[in-house]
Design an enzyme around this catalytic site. Structure first.
Site, short mmCIF file in Angstrom:
data_model
loop_
_atom_site.label_atom_id
_atom_site.label_comp_id
_atom_site.label_asym_id
_atom_site.label_seq_id
_atom_site.Cartn_x
_atom_site.Cartn_y
_atom_site.Cartn_z
N TYR A 109 0.86 -1.18 0.00
CA TYR A 109 0.00 0.00 0.00
C TYR A 109 0.90 1.24 0.00
CZ TYR A 109 -3.44 3.45 1.64
OH TYR A 109 -4.23 4.56 1.78
N ASP A 151 -2.27 -1.35 -3.90
CA ASP A 151 -2.63 0.01 -4.25
C ASP A 151 -1.35 0.82 -4.35
OD1 ASP A 151 -3.54 2.57 -4.48
OD2 ASP A 151 -4.67 2.61 -2.60
N ASN A 153 -1.19 3.77 -5.80
CA ASN A 153 -1.56 5.18 -5.76
C ASN A 153 -0.92 6.02 -6.87
OD1 ASN A 153 -3.56 6.17 -3.88
ND2 ASN A 153 -2.28 5.30 -2.24
N ASP A 254 -13.87 2.90 -2.53
CA ASP A 254 -13.68 3.70 -3.75
C ASP A 254 -12.79 2.97 -4.75
OD1 ASP A 254 -11.66 4.01 -1.90
OD2 ASP A 254 -11.51 6.19 -2.08
N HIS A 255 -12.20 1.85 -4.34
CA HIS A 255 -11.42 0.98 -5.22
C HIS A 255 -12.23 -0.28 -5.54
CE1 HIS A 255 -7.36 2.89 -4.43
NE2 HIS A 255 -8.06 3.35 -3.41
#
Length: 264
Positions: A109, A151, A153, A254-255
């Site tokens: 992450y 994730d 990002n 939201d993912h």
């Protein structure tokens, strides 16, 4: 004998708030391994029992109170569990494990980086860049067949965002982030499975902001979630899917989950 293994990754944005969604996903799609990010819970309070009831008896956890947190939930035995603290700041952003065949799964992450794409004005952005630099140093020593997922990002390509022009100076799509992610990818010759199976010219997203009343209608997404493999695993990858419909479930993250099927 060929064995098919499905590996999923999902930033769930609080596992305790969305445990029902994860159970629904596991029942419907039944991946063999699920990598979660942003679990937001200490290991002692992680809701392990519902996963065990679904056959995910092997669990590698790395959590902390209220923030960050990663987990690997597996029907297959996990060995040699490692938790890297690349920045030595105590944040729970990585957990990795080996499967019986020696293949490793690394679940990451990456920090979001705040709102201002300037390391001096915004320390969170500097932390993000430093985190990826630490991953680059780690990647240089990767020799085992490895899946790197989570994730990240960062949406690196033009069609990984809804508007390349409007997001060029927005954190997650700035050139400095893209260059650094490309350096990480090149360090290990990692293969981006989503773009291996989906041409770079096609729009592909894994995240949609909560700010949109109707995520599907506006479709202002970004591809922030990734699954990469070392070159020696590429021929084992049979398919890669982005489960967009999960964004429309009640009280969603939201993912959305990404899933790769491997033939091993």
């Amino acid at each position: 004998m060929t064995q098919k293994i499905q590996i999923a990754s999902w930033n769930i944005n609080s596992i305790r708030a969305r445990i029902e969604l994860v159970e629904k996903f596991l029942i419907e799609y039944q991946p063999d391994i699920l990598c979660l990010q942003e679990t937001k819970v200490v290991d002692d309070l992680f809701p392990s029992a519902p996963f065990r009831m679904l056959g995910y008896n092997h669990q590698a956890l790395h959590g902390q109170p209220m923030h960050h947190g990663v987990a690997i939930l597996s029907k297959l035995p996990l060995r040699d569990i490692r938790r890297h603290d690349w920045q030595q700041n105590g944040e729970a952003r990585h957990v990795g494990a080996s499967l019986a065949n020696g293949m490793r799964v690394e679940n990451v992450y990456v920090p979001a980086g705040g709102d201002i794409p300037d390391a001096e004005e915004n320390p969170k952005f500097g932390q993000k860049l430093n985190f990826i630099n630490q991953m680059i140093a780690w990647s240089q020593d990767v020799e085992t067949p490895t899946i790197l997922t989570g994730d990240f990002n960062i949406a690196p390509l033009e069609h990984d965002v809804w508007s390349h022009k409007q997001l060029a100076n927005v954190v997650s799509h700035t050139q400095i982030e893209i260059d650094l992610l490309n350096k990480l990818q090149g360090t290990g010759n990692w293969v981006d499975l989503a773009r291996h199976f989906t041409p770079a010219e096609e729009k592909l997203y894994t995240w949609w902001s909560y700010r949109a009343r109707d995520y599907a209608a506006s479709n202002r997404g970004r591809r922030l979630d990734h699954m990469w493999v070392t070159p020696n695993l590429l021929e084992k990858a049979a398919s890669h899917q982005v489960h967009v419909t999960c964004r429309g479930w009640a009280k969603p993250s939201d993912h959305v989950p990404i899933v790769t099927t491997f033939s091993l």
